[in-house]
Design a protein around this motif. Structure first.
Motif, PDB file in Angstrom:
ATOM      1  N   ASP A   1       2.500  -6.321  -7.424  1.00  0.00           N
ATOM      2  CA  ASP A   1       2.255  -7.022  -6.284  1.00  0.00           C
ATOM      3  C   ASP A   1       4.609  -6.706  -5.393  1.00  0.00           C
ATOM      4  O   ASP A   1       4.863  -7.013  -4.457  1.00  0.00           O
ATOM      5  N   VAL A   2       4.056  -4.483  -5.467  1.00  0.00           N
ATOM      6  CA  VAL A   2       5.505  -4.357  -5.005  1.00  0.00           C
ATOM      7  C   VAL A   2       4.977  -2.965  -4.475  1.00  0.00           C
ATOM      8  O   VAL A   2       4.918  -2.340  -5.658  1.00  0.00           O
ATOM      9  N   VAL A   3       5.311  -2.684  -3.314  1.00  0.00           N
ATOM     10  CA  VAL A   3       4.169  -1.018  -2.469  1.00  0.00           C
ATOM     11  C   VAL A   3       5.855  -0.236  -2.145  1.00  0.00           C
ATOM     12  O   VAL A   3       6.010  -1.181  -1.094  1.00  0.00           O
ATOM     13  N   THR A   4       6.121   0.478  -1.987  1.00  0.00           N
ATOM     14  CA  THR A   4       6.844   1.704  -1.402  1.00  0.00           C
ATOM     15  C   THR A   4       5.843   2.151  -0.343  1.00  0.00           C
ATOM     16  O   THR A   4       5.636   2.858  -0.624  1.00  0.00           O
ATOM     17  N   LEU A   5       6.413   1.984   1.175  1.00  0.00           N
ATOM     18  CA  LEU A   5       6.368   3.034   1.976  1.00  0.00           C
ATOM     19  C   LEU A   5       6.742   4.000   2.727  1.00  0.00           C
ATOM     20  O   LEU A   5       8.217   2.914   3.091  1.00  0.00           O
ATOM     21  N   ARG A   6       6.635   5.068   3.239  1.00  0.00           N
ATOM     22  CA  ARG A   6       7.566   5.797   3.555  1.00  0.00           C
ATOM     23  C   ARG A   6       7.021   6.978   4.272  1.00  0.00           C
ATOM     24  O   ARG A   6       6.196   7.697   3.842  1.00  0.00           O
ATOM     25  N   PHE A   7       7.599   6.621   5.902  1.00  0.00           N
ATOM     26  CA  PHE A   7       6.983   7.508   6.715  1.00  0.00           C
ATOM     27  C   PHE A   7       8.412   8.722   7.366  1.00  0.00           C
ATOM     28  O   PHE A   7       9.513   8.076   6.933  1.00  0.00           O
ATOM     29  N   ASP A   8       7.144   9.905   7.112  1.00  0.00           N
ATOM     30  CA  ASP A   8       9.160  11.097   6.746  1.00  0.00           C
ATOM     31  C   ASP A   8       8.940  11.957   8.562  1.00  0.00           C
ATOM     32  O   ASP A   8       8.686  12.661   8.928  1.00  0.00           O
ATOM     33  N   GLU A   9       9.512  10.762   9.855  1.00  0.00           N
ATOM     34  CA  GLU A   9       9.973  10.628  10.546  1.00  0.00           C
ATOM     35  C   GLU A   9      11.865   9.902  10.309  1.00  0.00           C
ATOM     36  O   GLU A   9      11.579   9.097   9.974  1.00  0.00           O
ATOM     37  N   ARG A  10      12.286  10.688  11.851  1.00  0.00           N
ATOM     38  CA  ARG A  10      14.024  10.261  10.926  1.00  0.00           C
ATOM     39  C   ARG A  10      13.604   9.124  12.696  1.00  0.00           C
ATOM     40  O   ARG A  10      13.018   9.041  13.000  1.00  0.00           O
ATOM     41  N   PRO A  11      14.135   7.653  11.821  1.00  0.00           N
ATOM     42  CA  PRO A  11      13.955   6.092  12.065  1.00  0.00           C
ATOM     43  C   PRO A  11      15.154   5.934  14.052  1.00  0.00           C
ATOM     44  O   PRO A  11      15.832   6.498  13.496  1.00  0.00           O
ATOM     45  N   TRP A  12      13.826   5.709  14.567  1.00  0.00           N
ATOM     46  CA  TRP A  12      15.046   5.266  15.724  1.00  0.00           C
ATOM     47  C   TRP A  12      15.793   4.481  16.097  1.00  0.00           C
ATOM     48  O   TRP A  12      15.659   3.419  14.966  1.00  0.00           O
TER      49      TRP A  12
ATOM     50  N   LEU B   1       2.284  -3.072   9.312  1.00  0.00           N
ATOM     51  CA  LEU B   1       1.220  -4.214   8.024  1.00  0.00           C
ATOM     52  C   LEU B   1       0.490  -5.225   8.591  1.00  0.00           C
ATOM     53  O   LEU B   1      -0.352  -5.895   8.046  1.00  0.00           O
ATOM     54  N   VAL B   2       0.866  -6.342   9.793  1.00  0.00           N
ATOM     55  CA  VAL B   2       0.045  -6.514  10.897  1.00  0.00           C
ATOM     56  C   VAL B   2      -1.315  -5.937  11.104  1.00  0.00           C
ATOM     57  O   VAL B   2      -2.742  -6.679  10.936  1.00  0.00           O
ATOM     58  N   ASP B   3      -1.441  -4.740  11.624  1.00  0.00           N
ATOM     59  CA  ASP B   3      -2.876  -4.271  12.155  1.00  0.00           C
ATOM     60  C   ASP B   3      -3.801  -4.058  10.867  1.00  0.00           C
ATOM     61  O   ASP B   3      -4.082  -3.910  11.566  1.00  0.00           O
ATOM     62  N   ALA B   4      -2.651  -3.642  10.052  1.00  0.00           N
ATOM     63  CA  ALA B   4      -3.777  -3.251   8.480  1.00  0.00           C
ATOM     64  C   ALA B   4      -4.405  -4.519   7.840  1.00  0.00           C
ATOM     65  O   ALA B   4      -4.800  -3.845   6.726  1.00  0.00           O
ATOM     66  N   GLY B   5      -3.826  -5.595   8.534  1.00  0.00           N
ATOM     67  CA  GLY B   5      -4.667  -7.217   7.771  1.00  0.00           C
ATOM     68  C   GLY B   5      -3.797  -7.394   6.582  1.00  0.00           C
ATOM     69  O   GLY B   5      -4.587  -7.889   5.841  1.00  0.00           O
ATOM     70  N   VAL B   6      -2.249  -6.468   6.283  1.00  0.00           N
ATOM     71  CA  VAL B   6      -1.730  -7.261   5.056  1.00  0.00           C
ATOM     72  C   VAL B   6      -0.803  -8.801   5.089  1.00  0.00           C
ATOM     73  O   VAL B   6      -0.674  -8.928   4.380  1.00  0.00           O
TER      74      VAL B   6
ATOM     75  N   HIS C   1      -4.083   0.761  -0.550  1.00  0.00           N
ATOM     76  CA  HIS C   1      -4.760  -0.118  -1.301  1.00  0.00           C
ATOM     77  C   HIS C   1      -4.263  -1.016  -0.781  1.00  0.00           C
ATOM     78  O   HIS C   1      -4.412  -2.305  -1.758  1.00  0.00           O
ATOM     79  N   MET C   2      -3.399  -1.855   0.095  1.00  0.00           N
ATOM     80  CA  MET C   2      -2.133  -3.091  -0.301  1.00  0.00           C
ATOM     81  C   MET C   2      -3.603  -4.186   0.414  1.00  0.00           C
ATOM     82  O   MET C   2      -4.177  -3.954   1.501  1.00  0.00           O
ATOM     83  N   PRO C   3      -3.123  -5.408  -0.914  1.00  0.00           N
ATOM     84  CA  PRO C   3      -4.064  -5.990  -0.461  1.00  0.00           C
ATOM     85  C   PRO C   3      -3.822  -7.250   1.063  1.00  0.00           C
ATOM     86  O   PRO C   3      -2.759  -6.821   1.346  1.00  0.00           O
TER      87      PRO C   3
ATOM     88  N   ARG D   1       3.759   1.876  14.343  1.00  0.00           N
ATOM     89  CA  ARG D   1       2.291   1.114  13.777  1.00  0.00           C
ATOM     90  C   ARG D   1       1.696   1.592  13.701  1.00  0.00           C
ATOM     91  O   ARG D   1       0.924   1.217  11.893  1.00  0.00           O
ATOM     92  N   ALA D   2       1.025   2.803  14.025  1.00  0.00           N
ATOM     93  CA  ALA D   2      -0.545   3.510  13.334  1.00  0.00           C
ATOM     94  C   ALA D   2       0.270   4.289  11.838  1.00  0.00           C
ATOM     95  O   ALA D   2      -0.633   4.197  11.103  1.00  0.00           O
ATOM     96  N   ALA D   3       0.689   5.290  11.944  1.00  0.00           N
ATOM     97  CA  ALA D   3       1.786   5.490  10.591  1.00  0.00           C
ATOM     98  C   ALA D   3       1.712   4.435   9.882  1.00  0.00           C
ATOM     99  O   ALA D   3       0.668   4.271   8.478  1.00  0.00           O
ATOM    100  N   PHE D   4       2.491   3.171   9.766  1.00  0.00           N
ATOM    101  CA  PHE D   4       2.259   2.153   8.501  1.00  0.00           C
ATOM    102  C   PHE D   4       1.349   1.355   9.014  1.00  0.00           C
ATOM    103  O   PHE D   4       0.815   0.776   7.264  1.00  0.00           O
ATOM    104  N   ALA D   5       0.136   1.271   9.597  1.00  0.00           N
ATOM    105  CA  ALA D   5      -0.745   0.522   9.676  1.00  0.00           C
ATOM    106  C   ALA D   5      -2.061   1.643   8.037  1.00  0.00           C
ATOM    107  O   ALA D   5      -2.469   1.589   7.269  1.00  0.00           O
ATOM    108  N   LEU D   6      -1.451   3.115   8.433  1.00  0.00           N
ATOM    109  CA  LEU D   6      -2.415   4.022   7.581  1.00  0.00           C
ATOM    110  C   LEU D   6      -1.778   3.958   6.011  1.00  0.00           C
ATOM    111  O   LEU D   6      -2.401   4.376   5.175  1.00  0.00           O
ATOM    112  N   LEU D   7      -0.347   4.354   5.832  1.00  0.00           N
ATOM    113  CA  LEU D   7       0.056   4.332   4.513  1.00  0.00           C
ATOM    114  C   LEU D   7      -0.145   2.957   4.026  1.00  0.00           C
ATOM    115  O   LEU D   7      -0.560   3.477   2.717  1.00  0.00           O
ATOM    116  N   ALA D   8      -0.058   1.727   4.505  1.00  0.00           N
ATOM    117  CA  ALA D   8      -0.874   0.187   4.242  1.00  0.00           C
ATOM    118  C   ALA D   8      -1.892   0.294   3.388  1.00  0.00           C
ATOM    119  O   ALA D   8      -2.391   0.021   2.604  1.00  0.00           O
TER     120      ALA D   8
END
Length: 127
Positions: free
Chosen positions: A7-18, A88-93, A50-52, A39-46
């Motif tokens: 029930d806990v997932v860590t997602l990390r995108f390796d780019e400096r956050p603006w 996460l919304v785009d990925a259906g999480v 295999h986030m439900p 948005r696309a990066a975090f959707a892909l990570l999710a």
């Protein structure tokens, strides 16, 4: 991606956050491009994790900065975090990022010296 528990997932995108301060200086097309990319990066990570589909979540956001140059305020990376949650919304999480589904959003202080990234720890909220 690092799965801590079912029930806990860590997602990390390796780019400096603006930050919101940076965003104020951008042309709206530049902002739209950054939002679209994150948005696309975090959707892909999710999807890769295999986030439900979850009814409600709690999210903890941690920015990682390679150095102290342009040190961010706590929660200064809100625009990048918002784009990540939209992914996460785009990925259906999540069905949406309204308060019904996004129960809490916590920002941690930036971590310095471990590269540039934005990390989201997503945990299922208790109903």
């Amino acid at each position: 991606m690092n799965t801590l528990a079912p029930d806990v997932v860590t997602l990390r995108f390796d780019e400096r956050p603006w930050t919101s301060n940076t965003e104020r200086r951008w042309h709206h097309y530049q902002r739209a491009g950054a939002v679209r990319r994150w948005r696309a990066a975090f959707a892909l990570l999710a999807r890769e994790a295999h986030m439900p589909s979850l009814g409600a979540v709690e999210v903890t956001v941690t920015p990682y900065l390679a150095n102290r140059r342009g040190l961010q305020d706590v929660a200064g990376c809100f625009p990048a975090a918002k784009a990540a949650i939209d992914g996460l919304v785009d990925a259906g999480v999540l069905p949406d990022d309204t308060p019904e589904h996004l129960r809490s959003l916590t920002f941690r202080a930036p971590v310095i010296g471990q590269g540039d990234a934005l990390e989201l720890v997503v945990s299922e909220a208790l109903q």
